[in-house]
Motif scaffolding. Structure first.
Motif, mmCIF file in Angstrom:
data_model
loop_
_atom_site.group_PDB
_atom_site.id
_atom_site.type_symbol
_atom_site.label_atom_id
_atom_site.label_comp_id
_atom_site.label_asym_id
_atom_site.label_seq_id
_atom_site.Cartn_x
_atom_site.Cartn_y
_atom_site.Cartn_z
ATOM 1 N N LEU A 172 0.806 -1.223 0.192
ATOM 2 C CA LEU A 172 0.060 -0.082 -0.063
ATOM 3 C C LEU A 172 0.826 1.401 -0.031
ATOM 4 O O LEU A 172 0.392 2.003 -0.538
ATOM 5 C CB LEU A 172 -0.939 -0.083 1.030
ATOM 6 N N SER A 173 2.016 1.099 0.821
ATOM 7 C CA SER A 173 2.780 2.514 0.640
ATOM 8 C C SER A 173 4.164 2.079 1.294
ATOM 9 O O SER A 173 4.370 0.968 1.882
ATOM 10 C CB SER A 173 2.209 3.452 1.681
ATOM 11 N N SER A 174 5.212 2.657 0.910
ATOM 12 C CA SER A 174 6.315 2.460 1.418
ATOM 13 C C SER A 174 7.268 3.782 1.356
ATOM 14 O O SER A 174 6.879 4.588 0.716
ATOM 15 C CB SER A 174 7.305 1.553 0.898
ATOM 16 N N ARG A 175 8.187 3.916 2.254
ATOM 17 C CA ARG A 175 9.162 4.971 2.391
ATOM 18 C C ARG A 175 10.514 4.726 3.022
ATOM 19 O O ARG A 175 10.505 3.888 3.911
ATOM 20 C CB ARG A 175 8.658 6.379 2.828
ATOM 21 N N THR A 176 11.423 5.250 2.628
ATOM 22 C CA THR A 176 12.822 5.084 2.840
ATOM 23 C C THR A 176 13.259 6.141 4.018
ATOM 24 O O THR A 176 13.179 7.297 3.572
ATOM 25 C CB THR A 176 13.854 4.876 1.903
ATOM 26 N N LEU A 177 13.646 5.899 5.206
ATOM 27 C CA LEU A 177 14.200 6.627 6.336
ATOM 28 C C LEU A 177 15.459 6.994 6.016
ATOM 29 O O LEU A 177 16.296 5.737 5.481
ATOM 30 C CB LEU A 177 13.746 6.297 7.696
ATOM 31 N N LYS A 178 16.127 8.068 6.852
ATOM 32 C CA LYS A 178 17.456 8.448 6.243
ATOM 33 C C LYS A 178 18.454 7.078 7.025
ATOM 34 O O LYS A 178 19.532 7.169 6.511
ATOM 35 C CB LYS A 178 17.891 9.505 7.094
ATOM 36 N N SER A 179 17.858 6.559 7.945
ATOM 37 C CA SER A 179 18.716 5.418 8.578
ATOM 38 C C SER A 179 18.843 4.092 7.688
ATOM 39 O O SER A 179 19.619 3.286 7.884
ATOM 40 C CB SER A 179 18.154 5.009 9.834
ATOM 41 N N GLY A 180 18.190 4.320 6.538
ATOM 42 C CA GLY A 180 18.088 2.985 5.667
ATOM 43 C C GLY A 180 17.100 2.015 5.931
ATOM 44 O O GLY A 180 16.725 1.092 5.187
ATOM 45 N N ILE A 181 16.218 2.438 7.060
ATOM 46 C CA ILE A 181 15.112 1.630 7.127
ATOM 47 C C ILE A 181 13.980 1.912 6.218
ATOM 48 O O ILE A 181 13.850 3.157 5.685
ATOM 49 C CB ILE A 181 14.485 2.148 8.451
ATOM 50 N N ILE A 182 13.327 0.923 5.471
ATOM 51 C CA ILE A 182 12.409 0.892 4.704
ATOM 52 C C ILE A 182 10.887 0.747 5.536
ATOM 53 O O ILE A 182 10.780 -0.433 6.049
ATOM 54 C CB ILE A 182 12.452 -0.135 3.654
#
Length: 190
Positions: A172-182
């Motif tokens: 449904l959605s995804s986003r990448t955080l600066k830490s590398g977490i998706i």
């Protein structure tokens, strides 16, 4: 109807904890904290397994008495103290933390009844054992997985092993955080 949502941090190889039950491999920073706050804003009742419940029960009430607690921690401690909590455990005899409901038996029926009630979603926080049970019972509607940039290499706990069933999910959605977490959000594919 409310949904039952699994919110779990997982390693790239699918583990929810390391071989010692630890979580220090999660790159928890301010951005992940804000994401978690977004998740919590949509929670009607947190759902825990025994181990996670015991960890939460032993920590969050102490924050209320800590004058040095951060604003974030104090707000979360107040919320978790008052919100209706659900703990799933066949081995516990009682749950004494304020406003907690213990489900020992008839898990599917009890969760279905809770899902029928009005309000915000039921959200499983971590709790890989309880999550696995709820998954096997076909009760989880959505998956909020934060996929951490680490390979633990085995020995930890996972939700997605040994069920023998294929589970098809729709992103449904995804986003990448600066830490590398998706940070991902899936629902069961229909």
């Amino acid at each position: 109807m409310r949904k039952l949502v699994l919110f779990m941090h997982v390693s790239l190889d699918g583990y929810a904890s390391d071989s010692n039950g630890g979580l220090d491999w999660i790159p928890y920073d301010e951005e992940l904290e804000k994401y978690a706050e977004e998740v919590v804003a949509g929670v009607g009742s947190p759902v825990y397994g025994r181990t996670t419940y015991r960890m939460m029960e032993s920590y969050w009430p102490t924050v209320l008495d800590n004058p040095n607690a951060s604003t974030h921690n104090m707000e979360h401690a107040k919320w978790v103290q008052e919100v209706k909590k659900i703990v799933i455990s066949g081995s516990m005899d009682k749950a004494e933390w304020n406003n907690t409901v213990l489900i020992k038996d008839n898990i599917a029926e009890e969760i279905k009844a809770l899902k029928e009630q009005p309000g915000k979603n039921l959200v499983i926080f971590g709790s890989p054992g309880a999550a696995k049970t709820l998954l096997e019972l076909g009760l989880i509607d959505e998956f909020l997985l934060t996929i951490c940039p680490v390979v633990l290499g085995g020995g930890g706990k996972t939700v997605f092993d040994g069920s023998g069933e294929k589970i098809k999910l729709k992103l449904l959605s995804s986003r990448t955080l600066k830490s590398g977490i998706i940070a991902t959000r899936y629902e069961l594919e229909k």
